[in-house]
Design an enzyme around this catalytic site. Structure first.
Site, PDB file in Angstrom:
ATOM      1  N   ARG A  95     -19.517  -5.210  -3.673  1.00 40.42           N
ATOM      2  CA  ARG A  95     -19.765  -6.024  -2.481  1.00 40.42           C
ATOM      3  C   ARG A  95     -20.789  -5.390  -1.533  1.00 40.42           C
ATOM      4  O   ARG A  95     -21.271  -6.042  -0.627  1.00 40.42           O
ATOM      5  CB  ARG A  95     -18.433  -6.283  -1.756  1.00 40.42           C
ATOM      6  N   GLY A  98      -9.977  -0.211 -12.637  1.00 39.60           N
ATOM      7  CA  GLY A  98      -9.015  -0.507 -11.592  1.00 39.60           C
ATOM      8  C   GLY A  98      -8.469   0.744 -10.925  1.00 39.60           C
ATOM      9  O   GLY A  98      -8.593   1.859 -11.428  1.00 39.60           O
ATOM     10  N   GLY A 100      -4.309  -6.527  -0.052  1.00 40.06           N
ATOM     11  CA  GLY A 100      -3.081  -6.871  -0.742  1.00 40.06           C
ATOM     12  C   GLY A 100      -2.011  -7.133   0.312  1.00 40.06           C
ATOM     13  O   GLY A 100      -1.978  -6.475   1.356  1.00 40.06           O
ATOM     14  N   ASN A 115      -1.454  -4.105   2.855  1.00 40.31           N
ATOM     15  CA  ASN A 115      -1.423  -2.774   2.251  1.00 40.31           C
ATOM     16  C   ASN A 115      -2.727  -2.033   2.584  1.00 40.31           C
ATOM     17  O   ASN A 115      -3.767  -2.342   2.024  1.00 40.31           O
ATOM     18  CB  ASN A 115      -1.299  -2.925   0.729  1.00 40.31           C
TER      19      ASN A 115
HETATM   20  C1  UD1 Z   1      -7.374  -2.172  -2.594  1.00 40.83           C
HETATM   21  C2  UD1 Z   1      -5.901  -2.505  -2.912  1.00 40.83           C
HETATM   22  C3  UD1 Z   1      -5.385  -3.495  -1.877  1.00 40.83           C
HETATM   23  C4  UD1 Z   1      -5.535  -2.887  -0.501  1.00 40.83           C
HETATM   24  C5  UD1 Z   1      -6.969  -2.465  -0.215  1.00 40.83           C
HETATM   25  C6  UD1 Z   1      -6.998  -1.644   1.049  1.00 40.83           C
HETATM   26  C7  UD1 Z   1      -5.615  -2.333  -5.334  1.00 40.83           C
HETATM   27  C8  UD1 Z   1      -5.497  -3.089  -6.606  1.00 40.83           C
HETATM   28  N1  UD1 Z   1      -5.798  -3.065  -4.238  1.00 40.83           N
HETATM   29  O1  UD1 Z   1      -8.122  -3.361  -2.747  1.00 40.83           O
HETATM   30  O2  UD1 Z   1      -4.013  -3.799  -2.114  1.00 40.83           O
HETATM   31  O3  UD1 Z   1      -5.087  -3.838   0.482  1.00 40.83           O
HETATM   32  O4  UD1 Z   1      -7.469  -1.653  -1.283  1.00 40.83           O
HETATM   33  O5  UD1 Z   1      -8.294  -1.373   1.450  1.00 40.83           O
HETATM   34  O6  UD1 Z   1      -5.510  -1.123  -5.338  1.00 40.83           O
HETATM   35  N2  UD1 Z   1     -11.759   2.537  -7.319  1.00 40.83           N
HETATM   36  C9  UD1 Z   1     -11.864   3.428  -8.358  1.00 40.83           C
HETATM   37  N3  UD1 Z   1     -11.865   2.960  -9.634  1.00 40.83           N
HETATM   38  C10 UD1 Z   1     -11.725   1.640  -9.923  1.00 40.83           C
HETATM   39  C11 UD1 Z   1     -11.612   0.720  -8.862  1.00 40.83           C
HETATM   40  C12 UD1 Z   1     -11.635   1.203  -7.553  1.00 40.83           C
HETATM   41  O7  UD1 Z   1     -11.985   4.632  -8.136  1.00 40.83           O
HETATM   42  O8  UD1 Z   1     -11.711   1.295 -11.105  1.00 40.83           O
HETATM   43  C13 UD1 Z   1     -11.812   3.039  -5.938  1.00 40.83           C
HETATM   44  C14 UD1 Z   1     -12.988   2.509  -5.171  1.00 40.83           C
HETATM   45  O9  UD1 Z   1     -14.082   3.411  -5.239  1.00 40.83           O
HETATM   46  C15 UD1 Z   1     -12.462   2.382  -3.746  1.00 40.83           C
HETATM   47  C16 UD1 Z   1     -10.960   2.255  -3.929  1.00 40.83           C
HETATM   48  O10 UD1 Z   1     -10.663   2.612  -5.248  1.00 40.83           O
HETATM   49  O11 UD1 Z   1     -12.734   3.527  -2.967  1.00 40.83           O
HETATM   50  C17 UD1 Z   1     -10.459   0.854  -3.638  1.00 40.83           C
HETATM   51  O12 UD1 Z   1     -11.119  -0.070  -4.477  1.00 40.83           O
HETATM   52  P1  UD1 Z   1     -11.549  -1.503  -3.946  1.00 40.83           P
HETATM   53  O13 UD1 Z   1     -12.179  -2.248  -5.059  1.00 40.83           O
HETATM   54  O14 UD1 Z   1     -12.281  -1.393  -2.676  1.00 40.83           O
HETATM   55  O15 UD1 Z   1     -10.096  -2.148  -3.693  1.00 40.83           O
HETATM   56  P2  UD1 Z   1      -9.743  -3.376  -2.749  1.00 40.83           P
HETATM   57  O16 UD1 Z   1     -10.152  -4.628  -3.403  1.00 40.83           O
HETATM   58  O17 UD1 Z   1     -10.257  -3.125  -1.398  1.00 40.83           O
HETATM   59 CA    CA Z   2     -11.563  -1.525  -0.523  1.00 38.50          CA
END
Ligand code: UD1
Ligand code: CA
Length: 467
Positions: free
Chosen positions: A18, A82, A144, A174
């Protein structure tokens, strides 16, 4: 509350789609510091070991983490499958199964240590396997949602994409900060399945697992400190909050800031008490502003040391330079790298300096280019002076010794020295050294042609000659 057994796993391997950028999201700067740096700073006081999960833009993130936090190590998630899968990768870098593991996302730069302390206390005080922070917001989009049962216990987290309309309407969300033992995390992560809208392993699914196996300790915390940054609009809002914190801290420490919302001070800038920062000032990098110094409207300083009592008048731009005590710079001065202005010296409007040292009390008040110069004390450099430092191949030095006077519109062709107390007459092109106390003058002798202007006008037929 430093606890040797607390480990923090910071998930930072996501693509950051994004942001629409080639730069990994966690490296976007906020107030001069990469996003991940803010998170690590908040985490440092509560965890002896910090593991950052890297993936997308891995080399750059690893380099940044090494620079920001020498106690942090990186673990690699090779594909962004994820947040649950990211934690699995992080746990591989962790040996001790009994450690308490804080899990958080690298995209929440507003986080402060107190929230993590509350989370750890929540885990310790409860008999549940998992503690998490929860927050409320009238606009829960993107988060979430926290689903509770009839008696108010947390039963699971549902991602927005997977939520029913009723679940989407929930205003409890969350923020993404959790604590549990390494053992719990390992077992829970192994049971994750990608049966959701994104086909990913959701870390959030561990909440339902914990709810079934003893419950979840939920700790309420203001969401404003925990907001995730997913796009550049959220980035700008987060940066505004961080800057406001920086400015308020400075103001409380005795710095006069005319308008807290309209200056831009980076995280690693230092400003001493009784300094004054006027609106539109931008202080970047490792700039230091000394006591009682004044930085006036619209000045942009990057890696500049401003010594006490100096005055920087409006719209000055300075980089990698020093401004001596009680010196006066600007308005509209341009100090380029390696400028070193001595105490009580003056540099005025439309003066550009580069790699130039100016001694105590010297002045260059108007319109000059001073490149590769060494100017002594109490020298005067007149308007329109140019240090001709470049011969097309190399740069050369111009020396102006103590008390020398450079008349307006002179060119000093380097390498050249104007001796102590010497004069250079206006309009002179100096190509040879000027001995101390001498006068250098190179100018075509003036001739006045009586009546010539009148005759010229008559010939051109302007009629103005009759005046
Ligand atoms: C996530 C949470 C959501 C929460 C929100 C808070 C999950 C499934 N959802 O959503 O419940 O309300 O954060 O801000 O966890 N990342 C990895 N590897 C991956 C995917 C993501 O390291 O495969 C890291 C990203 O770099 C990031 C963090 O995890 O720093 C969160 O990922 P992001 O895609 O931003 O999650 P949200 O959709 O915001
Ligand atoms: Ca996020």
């Amino acid at each position: 509350m430093t606890e040797r057994s607390v480990v923090a796993v910071v998930l930072a391997a996501g693509q950051g789609t994004r942001m629409r950028s080639a730069l990994p999201k966690v490296l976007f700067p906020l107030a001069g510091r990469p996003m991940i740096g803010w998170v690590l700073e908040a985490v440092r006081p509560v965890s002896a070991h910090r593991i950052v999960v890297v993936g997308h833009g891995r080399d750059r993130v690893e380099a940044a983490v090494a620079r920001l936090d020498d106690g942090a190590v990186c673990a690699v998630q090779d594909e962004p499958r994820g947040t649950g899968d990211a934690l699995r990768a992080g746990l591989q870098a962790l040996a001790d199964d009994e450690a308490t593991v804080l899990v958080l996302y690298g995209d929440c730069p507003l986080l402060r240590t107190a929230a993590l302390e509350a989370l750890l206390t929540g885990l310790r005080r409860s008999a549940t396997p998992l503690a998490m922070l929860v927050g409320r917001t009238p606009d829960p989009r993107g988060y979430g949602r926290i689903v509770r049962d009839g008696s108010g216990r947390v039963v699971r987290v549902v991602e927005e994409r997977d939520a029913t309309p009723a679940e989407r309407a929930l205003d409890e969300v969350n923020p993404g900060l959790y604590a549990a033992t390494a053992r719990f995390w390992r077992e829970a992560v192994a049971r994750l399945r990608p049966d959701n809208a994104k086909g990913e392993l959701y870390l959030t699914d561990v909440v339902a697992m914990a709810a079934e196996r003893g419950g979840v300790a939920d700790v309420a915390w203001p969401l404003d400190e925990l907001r995730g940054v997913n796009d550049r609009a959220e980035l700008a809002r987060a940066e505004a909050v961080l800057r406001r914190r920086i400015h308020e801290a400075l103001a409380r420490d005795g710095v006069t800031i005319r308008d807290l919302d309209h200056i831009y001070v980076d995280a690693d800038v230092r400003v001493e008490p009784e300094a004054v920062l006027e609106p539109g000032v931008v202080l970047r990098g490792r700039t230091v502003v000394g006591a009682r110094a004044r930085i006036d409207v619209g000045s942009v300083l990057e890696d500049v040391v401003v010594e006490p009592d100096a005055v920087v008048l409006p719209y000055t731009v300075a980089t990698r330079s020093r401004i001596g005590a009680a010196a006066r710079i600007g308005p509209f001065s341009h100090l380029r790298p390696e400028t070193d202005i001595g105490p009580e010296a003056h540099v005025g409007n439309f003066v550009e300096t580069k790699k130039t040292r100016m001694g105590r009390g010297s002045k260059a008040n108007h319109l000059a280019y001073l490149g590769d110069g060494v100017i002594g004390e109490n020298a005067n450099v007149g308007a329109g002076t140019i240090f001709c430092n470049y011969d097309g191949v190399r740069k050369h030095t111009t020396v102006v010794e103590d008390g020398a006077f450079i008349g307006s519109d002179s060119q000093l062709v380097a390498p050249v020295t104007v001796g102590r107390g010497a004069y250079v007459a206006s309009g002179t092109t100096v190509t040879r050294d000027v001995p101390p106390d001498a006068l250098a003058i190179s100018r075509v002798r003036q001739e006045n042609k009586e009546g010539y202007a009148r005759r010229l006008r008559a010939r051109l037929g302007s009629g103005a000659g009759e005046r």
